[in-house]
Scaffold this motif. Structure first.
Motif, PDB file in Angstrom:
ATOM      1  N   VAL A 114       3.086  14.169  14.163  1.00 55.59           N
ATOM      2  CA  VAL A 114       3.817  15.380  13.805  1.00 55.59           C
ATOM      3  C   VAL A 114       2.959  16.168  12.830  1.00 55.59           C
ATOM      4  CG1 VAL A 114       5.890  16.352  12.771  1.00 55.59           C
ATOM      5  CG2 VAL A 114       6.045  14.253  14.121  1.00 55.59           C
ATOM      6  N   GLY A 118       2.860  19.401  10.503  1.00 57.67           N
ATOM      7  CA  GLY A 118       3.713  20.427   9.915  1.00 57.67           C
ATOM      8  C   GLY A 118       4.696  19.848   8.932  1.00 57.67           C
ATOM      9  N   PRO A 119       5.708  20.642   8.580  1.00 55.95           N
ATOM     10  CA  PRO A 119       6.069  21.932   9.203  1.00 55.95           C
ATOM     11  C   PRO A 119       5.035  23.038   8.969  1.00 55.95           C
ATOM     12  CG  PRO A 119       7.387  21.539   7.262  1.00 55.95           C
ATOM     13  CD  PRO A 119       6.608  20.280   7.482  1.00 55.95           C
ATOM     14  N   SER A 157       7.550  22.149  13.440  1.00 53.22           N
ATOM     15  CA  SER A 157       6.409  21.247  13.411  1.00 53.22           C
ATOM     16  C   SER A 157       5.868  21.072  14.823  1.00 53.22           C
ATOM     17  CB  SER A 157       6.814  19.879  12.848  1.00 53.22           C
ATOM     18  OG  SER A 157       7.269  19.981  11.512  1.00 53.22           O
TER      19      SER A 157
END
Length: 247
Positions: free
Chosen positions: A46, A48-49, A55
């Motif tokens: 993942v 991000g955000p 994200s």
């Protein structure tokens, strides 16, 4: 004396013979990239955000896999569709061998102390899902690379040595879309992507990212292709027999 018709010459663009050290090196690099990226793809990532709560959802092999397509472009352009097909199925076989090897390694009895058991658990967690990732990767790779090579070679039959960058970009878009969609559909639940929103994110980011990376490297890919063509005597011999301008 036999004279070549337009239909005949249009179907015979210049390609090098694959019995060279250059082909072997590129093929070896492609196989290594496939195996490593398959292992990396077992990890969900993942990023991000990035924008607000948005994200990017991807996998651990995202940064490496585009290189396999770049190498596939080089093989297709310089050595032709048959050589590319051989490279695709060689990569398929090597990845399958790696998956079987990991399964055997996991199945072998290990030390029964705490350290040995923790290593066993780690291997099962990290490499256990590899065969499923390999299945997703192989199906996507075979479909995507075959389409990529087919489009590139068919366009070369029309344009010959012209419009190389355009041919690379067009074939990349077609091949990467098929590859990404097939791979993500199989791999998503394995790495923990179960809802529709995350899946769409996974597919879109995978396609856009890999295609963009390849587009950015198109000038470099073109330079590598031109350099290899100059160093392949069989390519020069084949090119010398072709008409200079075919529309």
């Amino acid at each position: 004396m036999h004279t070549h018709t337009g239909a005949e010459t249009a179907s015979a663009p210049a390609f090098a013979a694959r019995g060279s050290s250059h082909y072997d090196i590129i093929l070896t690099l492609m196989c290594v990239v496939i195996v490593i990226s398959n292992i990396g793809a077992t990890k969900g990532v993942v990023l991000g955000p990035i924008f607000g709560d948005f994200s990017i959802v991807t996998d651990g092999g995202f940064f490496l896999f585009p290189l396999a397509y770049i190498l596939g472009d080089v093989i297709s352009e310089v050595y032709g569709f048959k050589a590319a097909r051989r490279a695709i199925f060689t990569g398929f076989a090597v990845a399958a061998l790696a998956a079987v090897s990991f399964a055997v390694i996991i199945a072998l009895p290990g030390f029964d102390d705490d350290y040995g058991q923790s290593k066993q658990a780690a291997l099962e967690l990290a490499l256990g899902p590899v065969w499923q990732i390999v299945l997703a990767s192989l199906l996507g790779f075979v479909a995507g690379q075959t389409l990529n090579s087919w489009v590139l070679v068919r366009m070369k039959e029309k344009f010959r040595e012209r419009a190389l960058i355009g041919r690379l970009m067009a074939s990349t878009g077609v091949g990467e879309f098929a590859d990404t969609l097939i791979f993500c559909a199989i791999a998503a639940p394995i790495i923990g992507i179960t809802d529709a929103g995350s899946f769409i994110n996974y597919v879109i980011f995978g396609f856009v990212y890999k295609t963009l990376i390849e587009f950015l490297f198109v000038p470099v890919t073109a330079l590598v292709i031109k350099a290899i063509k100059k160093r392949e005597p069989s390519y020069a011999a084949s090119a010398s027999q072709q008409p200079e301008n075919v529309s």
